[in-house]
Write a protein that holds these residues in place. Structure first.
Motif, PDB file in Angstrom:
ATOM      1  N   ALA A 242       0.858  -1.184   0.000  1.00 22.89           N
ATOM      2  CA  ALA A 242       0.000   0.000   0.000  1.00 22.89           C
ATOM      3  C   ALA A 242       0.899   1.240   0.000  1.00 22.89           C
ATOM      4  O   ALA A 242       1.960   1.250   0.645  1.00 22.89           O
ATOM      5  CB  ALA A 242      -0.896   0.004   1.224  1.00 22.89           C
ATOM      6  N   TYR A 243       0.456   2.297  -0.728  1.00 21.85           N
ATOM      7  CA  TYR A 243       1.312   3.465  -0.879  1.00 21.85           C
ATOM      8  C   TYR A 243       1.687   4.089   0.462  1.00 21.85           C
ATOM      9  O   TYR A 243       2.807   4.556   0.652  1.00 21.85           O
ATOM     10  CB  TYR A 243       0.656   4.518  -1.775  1.00 21.85           C
ATOM     11  CG  TYR A 243       1.658   5.551  -2.237  1.00 21.85           C
ATOM     12  CD1 TYR A 243       2.349   5.387  -3.431  1.00 21.85           C
ATOM     13  CD2 TYR A 243       1.970   6.659  -1.451  1.00 21.85           C
ATOM     14  CE1 TYR A 243       3.300   6.290  -3.845  1.00 21.85           C
ATOM     15  CE2 TYR A 243       2.933   7.572  -1.849  1.00 21.85           C
ATOM     16  CZ  TYR A 243       3.588   7.387  -3.042  1.00 21.85           C
ATOM     17  OH  TYR A 243       4.547   8.274  -3.443  1.00 21.85           O
ATOM     18  N   ILE A 244       0.754   4.079   1.411  1.00 23.20           N
ATOM     19  CA  ILE A 244       0.978   4.768   2.688  1.00 23.20           C
ATOM     20  C   ILE A 244       2.186   4.207   3.443  1.00 23.20           C
ATOM     21  O   ILE A 244       2.776   4.893   4.278  1.00 23.20           O
ATOM     22  CB  ILE A 244      -0.314   4.727   3.561  1.00 23.20           C
ATOM     23  CG1 ILE A 244      -0.186   5.603   4.823  1.00 23.20           C
ATOM     24  CG2 ILE A 244      -0.667   3.294   3.961  1.00 23.20           C
ATOM     25  CD1 ILE A 244      -0.149   7.079   4.541  1.00 23.20           C
ATOM     26  N   THR A 245       2.606   2.985   3.109  1.00 21.07           N
ATOM     27  CA  THR A 245       3.799   2.442   3.775  1.00 21.07           C
ATOM     28  C   THR A 245       5.024   3.311   3.498  1.00 21.07           C
ATOM     29  O   THR A 245       5.921   3.410   4.320  1.00 21.07           O
ATOM     30  CB  THR A 245       4.124   1.010   3.293  1.00 21.07           C
ATOM     31  OG1 THR A 245       4.227   1.033   1.866  1.00 21.07           O
ATOM     32  CG2 THR A 245       3.043   0.031   3.701  1.00 21.07           C
ATOM     33  N   HIS A 246       5.036   3.951   2.305  1.00 22.22           N
ATOM     34  CA  HIS A 246       6.198   4.780   1.948  1.00 22.22           C
ATOM     35  C   HIS A 246       6.315   6.017   2.839  1.00 22.22           C
ATOM     36  O   HIS A 246       7.334   6.197   3.516  1.00 22.22           O
ATOM     37  CB  HIS A 246       6.146   5.131   0.460  1.00 22.22           C
ATOM     38  CG  HIS A 246       7.010   6.270   0.069  1.00 22.22           C
ATOM     39  ND1 HIS A 246       8.381   6.221   0.157  1.00 22.22           N
ATOM     40  CD2 HIS A 246       6.707   7.515  -0.386  1.00 22.22           C
ATOM     41  CE1 HIS A 246       8.880   7.390  -0.236  1.00 22.22           C
ATOM     42  NE2 HIS A 246       7.886   8.185  -0.565  1.00 22.22           N
ATOM     43  N   PRO A 247       5.289   6.891   2.883  1.00 24.19           N
ATOM     44  CA  PRO A 247       5.419   8.053   3.785  1.00 24.19           C
ATOM     45  C   PRO A 247       5.647   7.665   5.246  1.00 24.19           C
ATOM     46  O   PRO A 247       6.359   8.380   5.963  1.00 24.19           O
ATOM     47  CB  PRO A 247       4.100   8.811   3.601  1.00 24.19           C
ATOM     48  CG  PRO A 247       3.249   8.005   2.712  1.00 24.19           C
ATOM     49  CD  PRO A 247       4.079   6.982   2.052  1.00 24.19           C
TER      50      PRO A 247
ATOM     51  N   ALA B 178      15.099  11.794   3.440  1.00 22.91           N
ATOM     52  CA  ALA B 178      14.536  10.550   3.975  1.00 22.91           C
ATOM     53  C   ALA B 178      13.658   9.883   2.912  1.00 22.91           C
ATOM     54  O   ALA B 178      13.627   8.653   2.793  1.00 22.91           O
ATOM     55  CB  ALA B 178      13.732  10.843   5.237  1.00 22.91           C
ATOM     56  N   ASP B 179      12.952  10.704   2.132  1.00 27.55           N
ATOM     57  CA  ASP B 179      12.120  10.215   1.030  1.00 27.55           C
ATOM     58  C   ASP B 179      12.995   9.467   0.023  1.00 27.55           C
ATOM     59  O   ASP B 179      12.709   8.347  -0.386  1.00 27.55           O
ATOM     60  CB  ASP B 179      11.441  11.431   0.375  1.00 27.55           C
ATOM     61  CG  ASP B 179      10.625  11.069  -0.849  1.00 27.55           C
ATOM     62  OD1 ASP B 179       9.930  10.039  -0.816  1.00 27.55           O
ATOM     63  OD2 ASP B 179      10.680  11.833  -1.838  1.00 27.55           O
ATOM     64  N   ARG B 180      14.100  10.089  -0.343  1.00 27.70           N
ATOM     65  CA  ARG B 180      15.001   9.470  -1.296  1.00 27.70           C
ATOM     66  C   ARG B 180      15.595   8.183  -0.729  1.00 27.70           C
ATOM     67  O   ARG B 180      15.716   7.189  -1.431  1.00 27.70           O
ATOM     68  CB  ARG B 180      16.099  10.483  -1.676  1.00 27.70           C
ATOM     69  CG  ARG B 180      17.212   9.941  -2.549  1.00 27.70           C
ATOM     70  CD  ARG B 180      16.697   9.239  -3.796  1.00 27.70           C
ATOM     71  NE  ARG B 180      15.986  10.102  -4.710  1.00 27.70           N
ATOM     72  CZ  ARG B 180      16.348  10.283  -5.980  1.00 27.70           C
ATOM     73  NH1 ARG B 180      17.406   9.683  -6.457  1.00 27.70           N
ATOM     74  NH2 ARG B 180      15.617  11.058  -6.758  1.00 27.70           N
TER      75      ARG B 180
ATOM     76  N   HIS C 261       3.842  13.988   2.830  1.00 31.73           N
ATOM     77  CA  HIS C 261       4.655  14.650   1.808  1.00 31.73           C
ATOM     78  C   HIS C 261       4.216  14.381   0.372  1.00 31.73           C
ATOM     79  O   HIS C 261       4.456  15.193  -0.505  1.00 31.73           O
ATOM     80  CB  HIS C 261       6.150  14.323   2.001  1.00 31.73           C
ATOM     81  CG  HIS C 261       6.574  12.999   1.441  1.00 31.73           C
ATOM     82  ND1 HIS C 261       6.567  11.855   2.188  1.00 31.73           N
ATOM     83  CD2 HIS C 261       7.025  12.649   0.206  1.00 31.73           C
ATOM     84  CE1 HIS C 261       7.002  10.830   1.444  1.00 31.73           C
ATOM     85  NE2 HIS C 261       7.285  11.294   0.230  1.00 31.73           N
ATOM     86  N   ASP C 262       3.554  13.255   0.112  1.00 27.44           N
ATOM     87  CA  ASP C 262       3.134  12.978  -1.268  1.00 27.44           C
ATOM     88  C   ASP C 262       1.653  13.242  -1.521  1.00 27.44           C
ATOM     89  O   ASP C 262       1.176  13.034  -2.632  1.00 27.44           O
ATOM     90  CB  ASP C 262       3.453  11.516  -1.624  1.00 27.44           C
ATOM     91  CG  ASP C 262       4.906  11.335  -2.042  1.00 27.44           C
ATOM     92  OD1 ASP C 262       5.481  12.306  -2.589  1.00 27.44           O
ATOM     93  OD2 ASP C 262       5.461  10.249  -1.819  1.00 27.44           O
ATOM     94  N   THR C 263       0.926  13.706  -0.503  1.00 24.51           N
ATOM     95  CA  THR C 263      -0.524  13.824  -0.687  1.00 24.51           C
ATOM     96  C   THR C 263      -0.911  14.897  -1.691  1.00 24.51           C
ATOM     97  O   THR C 263      -1.802  14.688  -2.509  1.00 24.51           O
ATOM     98  CB  THR C 263      -1.242  14.125   0.651  1.00 24.51           C
ATOM     99  OG1 THR C 263      -0.614  15.252   1.253  1.00 24.51           O
ATOM    100  CG2 THR C 263      -1.196  12.946   1.600  1.00 24.51           C
TER     101      THR C 263
HETATM  102 MN    MN Z   1       7.821  10.202  -1.587  1.00 26.71          MN
END
Ligand code: MN
Length: 716
Positions: free
Chosen positions: A61-66, A155-157, A89-91
């Protein structure tokens, strides 16, 4: 803790799939108060809902990333706003959530952070040239107003790199390259070692998978065989410190793969040379203990000459502090030892981030900019013991740059001084582009040429073959290159006007004595040029036009009729369009219709004065510099003119007079109160008028006013 369990139980899907959020909450509850934890879980609910249905390339699920991004920052103990922004950050980029919504629910500062991260995502890195990477890094740093933006971005990277396996090879390599070129150096620049090392190792892994595997296996093997020796040395160090009564922790230190790889590549040494070095770190309570430990260590093992570095007295450029020394260990094995305080150790791991570590009882209302400055001034204090100033300067330059970084349409980065406009950009590309520019586009929409540029914009200049620089550009062009080029063009323009005027003056003077330029003949003209020491006839015309050589004398010289007087001089006609070489006296302000004379001034061309001008008597002594001039009919421009009024001292008189002047179609350039007596004021106006008729009309209307006693044109 019951509270955490309660929160977790309430979260959507908490029991089925947890998205990593329970681990995050556990990390956070070790340092954040309950109310802030509540905000963060609310952000999780908001984010999970917004990203619902989206998934990562890994299938999760995408939310695992943030959440993973937030986890990384939580381990650095960053404050609640940074964690909240990391979750969101990605919303804005990827879902229907808006910044306004985020601002309402989580506060303006979180919204600003999310916006900052989204903006960084929008700029695209396109080339791999080293200089370009450097500019790109600087542009990214220049774009952020809050350092937490770059922390979230790093941290995103990092998490994207950790989950890179799911991508196709070419994409993997491109992202890995970018990470090594841009993101790891930024982490290094900001002193965030923990992010820098992970980014480098992951970049290395995906860019050179084979080399990475070989090196990793070799390192693992040697570490296994080193275990006993490391244990033994650690014990020896511990005992020695104990004997001297110095407190501190001794840890065996692992090098990260990329630094080993780099060392092998740059120093051309063998793997064994690099990995068969034992690394230790000793962490003490204070600086004096560090130096004490250094003494103990040097007493225990023989130091290697030339390998001691005092980075405590002289910190590295990113604020890193530590003592470094290399010793001959047991059996001659080299030992690399770092000695530092706990504070220095934390700074070495988190760098600039350590400034946003959550502190429970400290409510800071300082702006992010100010906090960053505070961080910088802390660094400043750290290194007052006579260290190179470039240290602080270079960090400052990166975070508070005096430059803006913009893209050319090809994706090249162009650094320009702050405050630069599209015209400066055009000249920075090429003088030809500047000279011929007529319009500019910023991010694909047309803007006025005077538009100031900001970081990350893409600039396109539209040129036309016949276009010329406008003197007006000097009012907003800021770079030396643009200003010099525009001035040079003005000079050329002036020169061509001077040539034109000089030719007319000479022809006029020749006509005065019954000749003309054509009748003089080429041969005689060339002879004359030689005698003047000039090579081209345009040089002669220019000198005459600029008043450096007198037309009547030159005419006589050309005809060989030296010194004969008595001819009645004909007049030269002026149109008012010769702006570069004809100017109008600021003493008498001549306007079309006035009786006027021209006075040749070296370097300035002709200055026109009224025949009644008080200054004329001064000039009379040089009659050869006077030329008779006449106004052309139908002149299409306005001229400055001065009038003076005596008015009664009534409130609003000035406004009344100004209104009448305006009604007559004239602009007032300047008003001056020359004198104020008990019941009368003397006002002086500088106006734009077309000619004498226009002026007469204005004066008639002003004179009619009941509060105006007197009006005249003659000034001092
Ligand atoms: Mn991101």
């Amino acid at each position: 803790m019951d509270y955490t369990a309660a929160i977790l139980a309430k979260l959507p899907g908490a029991n089925k799939r947890d998205h990593g959020v329970s681990r995050l909450v556990k990390t956070l509850e070790s340092y954040l108060p309950e109310d802030q934890l509540k905000t963060i879980t609310a952000a999780y609910e908001f984010g999970a809902k917004a990203h619902a249905g989206q998934s990562r390339k890994t299938g999760e699920a995408y939310i695992t990333h943030p959440i993973a991004v937030a986890q990384e920052l939580a381990e650095m103990r960053l404050d609640a706003q940074a964690i909240t922004a990391a979750i969101l950050h990605d919303t804005v980029e990827d879902t229907t959530a808006s910044l306004n919504e985020i601002s309402e629910k989580f506060g303006n500062e979180v919204a600003l952070l999310v916006d900052g991260v989204s903006k960084l995502d929008q700029i695209q890195f396109r080339s791999h040239i080293e200089a370009q990477s450097e500019s790109f890094r600087k542009m990214m740093l220049a774009m952020i107003e809050d350092i937490r933006v770059i922390l979230v971005k790093l941290a995103d990277r990092l998490h994207n790199m950790q989950t890179l396996d799911a991508l196709p090879t070419d994409k993997k390599k491109r992202i890995a390259r970018e990470t090594l070129d841009i993101y790891a150096p930024i982490a290094n620049r900001l002193g965030i070692n923990r992010l820098k090392e992970q980014l480098e190792d992951l970049g290395f892994k995906h860019l050179h998978p084979f080399r990475y595997r070989v090196l990793k296996a070799a390192l693992k093997k040697s570490q296994g065989s080193q275990k006993q020796i490391v244990k033994k040395i650690t014990a020896e160090l511990d005992i020695a410190m104990n004997d001297e009564g110095v407190e501190g922790d001794v840890v065996g230190r692992q090098k990260h793969l990329y630094s080993i790889y780099n060392k092998m590549a740059t120093k051309k040494c063998l793997l064994s040379d690099v990995v068969d070095v034992y690394g230790f770190r000793i962490i003490c309570n204070d600086v004096s203990s560090c130096y004490q430990v250094l003494g103990i260590v040097h007493g225990l093992y023989k130091p290697m000459p030339g390998r001691f570095k005092d980075h405590i007295a002289i910190p590295r450029i990113n604020g890193y502090q530590s003592l470094h020394t290399t010793l001959f260990g047991p059996k001659g094995l080299p030992l690399e030892v770092q000695i530092r305080t706990y504070d220095m150790d934390r700074l070495a791991e988190s760098g600039v981030a350590s400034h946003w570590l959550y502190k429970a009882d400290e409510k800071s209302d300082a702006s992010p900019q100010r906090q960053t400055r505070e961080w910088l001034s802390n660094l400043d204090e750290l290194q007052q013991s006579g260290t190179p100033e470039e240290f602080l300067e270079s960090v400052k330059v990166d975070l508070f740059p005096d430059k803006v970084y913009v893209f050319t349409p090809d994706g090249d980065i162009m650094p320009l001084p702050k405050g630069s406009t599209t015209v400066d950009f055009a000249y920075a590309v090429h003088t030809d582009v500047g000279d011929h520019c007529v319009a500019a586009k910023v991010n694909r929409s047309l803007v006025p040429l005077r538009t100031e540029l900001y970081n990350g914009q893409t600039i396109e200049i539209i040129t036309t073959r016949g276009a010329k620089p406008n003197p007006n550009w000097l009012t907003f062009a800021t770079t030396a290159k643009a200003r010099t080029a525009i001035r040079q063009h003005m000079k050329n323009l002036r020169s061509s006007e001077s040539i034109d005027l000089g030719k007319r003056l000479l022809d006029q003077s020749l006509k005065d004595i019954g000749l003309s330029l054509r009748k003089v003949g080429k041969v005689r003209f060339t002879e004359a040029l030689e005698e003047f020491g000039l090579s081209k006839n345009t040089d002669l015309f220019e000198q005459i036009g600029l008043g450096e050589r007198l037309a009547p004398l030159t005419a006589r010289f050309l005809t060989g009729t030296n010194g004969e007087d008595g001819e009645k001089a004909a007049s030269m006609v002026i149109s008012g369009a010769e702006r570069m070489v004809i100017s109008y006296g600021k003493c008498c302000y001549p306007i079309p219709g006035d009786d006027v004379m021209g006075y040749l001034t070296a370097g300035r061309g002709i200055v026109i004065h009224r025949n009644q001008c008080g200054n004329l008597s001064n000039f009379r002594k040089q009659p050869e510099k006077w030329i008779s001039v006449n106004w052309e009919k139908d002149i299409q421009r306005d001229f400055l003119c001065q009038i003076q009024t005596d008015t009664k001292n009534k409130p609003g008189v000035l406004a009344e007079v100004a209104a009448i002047i305006g009604d007559c179609g004239s602009n007032i350039e300047q008003v001056e109160v020359l004198g104020r007596h008990e019941d009368c004021s003397v006002l002086s106006f500088l106006l734009m008028v077309e000619d004498r008729l226009h002026l007469a009309n204005i004066m008639r209307n002003v004179r009619k006013m009941k509060n105006v006693i007197r009006i005249s044109r003659d000034c001092a």
